[in-house]
Design an enzyme around this catalytic site. Structure first.
Site, mmCIF file in Angstrom:
data_model
loop_
_atom_site.group_PDB
_atom_site.id
_atom_site.type_symbol
_atom_site.label_atom_id
_atom_site.label_comp_id
_atom_site.label_asym_id
_atom_site.label_seq_id
_atom_site.Cartn_x
_atom_site.Cartn_y
_atom_site.Cartn_z
ATOM 1 N N SER A 143 0.555 -0.839 0.270
ATOM 2 C CA SER A 143 -0.046 -0.129 -0.405
ATOM 3 C C SER A 143 0.627 1.098 -0.052
ATOM 4 O O SER A 143 2.405 0.773 0.204
ATOM 5 C CB SER A 143 -1.248 0.151 1.339
ATOM 6 O OG SER A 143 -1.896 1.092 1.283
ATOM 7 N N TYR A 188 -2.138 -0.645 9.855
ATOM 8 C CA TYR A 188 -2.225 -1.228 9.381
ATOM 9 C C TYR A 188 -0.935 -0.399 8.630
ATOM 10 O O TYR A 188 -0.468 -1.371 7.476
ATOM 11 C CB TYR A 188 -3.172 -0.395 8.379
ATOM 12 C CG TYR A 188 -3.464 -0.438 6.815
ATOM 13 C CD1 TYR A 188 -3.884 -1.805 6.863
ATOM 14 C CD2 TYR A 188 -3.090 -0.219 6.286
ATOM 15 C CE1 TYR A 188 -4.297 -2.150 5.059
ATOM 16 C CE2 TYR A 188 -3.561 0.222 4.368
ATOM 17 C CZ TYR A 188 -3.811 -1.133 4.274
ATOM 18 O OH TYR A 188 -3.838 -0.852 3.045
#
Length: 255
Positions: free
Chosen positions: A151, A165
């Site tokens: 990501s 995350y």
């Protein structure tokens, strides 16, 4: 990529019942690959995808929040296809890890710990365990490819509610680089893809008109853009990209 470019390839895609994973499964199947479609809770989505694609598709169930699941998923996919050439670690979740709850500091501490545990397991440890299975298998069969979905958060960090995350995705990014450096001599190539906002169910609920207006292309990334990149990397046509991280953000985040 052209039809047939992946003929003979056997590809395991995790989290493939919807979103980016489903787009990847469709694309590599279009190009001739045999595909193991992994799913957890969305059996209906996985079944519909398998019916849509037809031949050369195998459904593999497994809950990657369970540390033992990776070994079982790998074994089931390998058995169904007679081996695996490419692992696509796509499964993951954007799980909050709040510093504290507004009305209860103790409850917030619990949410913090639960968020970290869940993020590390789903976004890093499960992928690491599947990478381990792949490396053990690839070492005995002349190599293979690993494609890990990270990501933009792996580079820039995530927001205050999702610190875990971003940290987990950064760990997956580092893991990918280490695999590429440590196992290239065995014929293993490892790549990381770092998307930003992608047009999935999650983005539909999280991208406001204001956010959309601030994106350079004025649109979130279609999942097919990510899928085409996966198909290209799986083809073996750019082996010396191994160890690279490719950003797919529509210039929303650039390095």
């Amino acid at each position: 990529m052209s039809a047939g470019a992946l003929t003979g390839r056997r590809i395991l895609v995790t989290g493939a019942s919807k979103g980016i994973g489903a787009a990847i499964a469709r694309t590599v199947h279009r190009d001739g690959a045999e595909v193991a479609v992994h799913f957890n809770s969305d059996e209906a989505g996985a079944t519909a995808l398998a019916a849509e694609l037809g031949e050369r598709v195998h459904l593999v169930h497994g809950d990657l929040s369970d540390r033992e699941a990776a070994t079982e998923i790998w074994a089931a996919a390998s058995s169904a296809m007679g081996g695996i050439d490419t692992l696509v670690n796509n499964a993951g979740a954007w799980i909050a890890s709040p510093l504290e709850a507004e009305d209860n500091r103790a409850a917030g501490s619990d949410a913090w710990a639960r968020g970290w545990d869940a993020n590390l397991q789903l976004n890093l440890l499960s992928a690491a365990d599947l990478c381990r299975q792949a490396l053990l298998d690839f070492a005995d069969h002349g190599g293979g490819a690993i494609i890990n979905m990270t990501s933009r958060s792996a580079h820039r960090g995530d927001d205050a509610e999702h610190l875990a995350y971003g940290a987990a995705k950064a760990g997956l990014l580092s893991l990918t680089k280490g695999i590429a450096r440590g196992y290239g001599h065995l014929g293993v190539c490892a790549y990381a893809i770092a998307p930003g906002w992608v047009d999935t169910g999650l983005a539909a609920g999280a991208v406001s008109d204001e956010v959309l207006a601030g994106l350079p292309l004025r649109e979130v990334t279609p999942p097919e853009d990510v899928a085409e990149l996966v198909a290209f990397l799986a083809s073996g046509r750019a082996r010396h990209l191994t160890g690279s991280t490719i950003d797919v953000t529509g210039a929303d985040y650039v390095r």
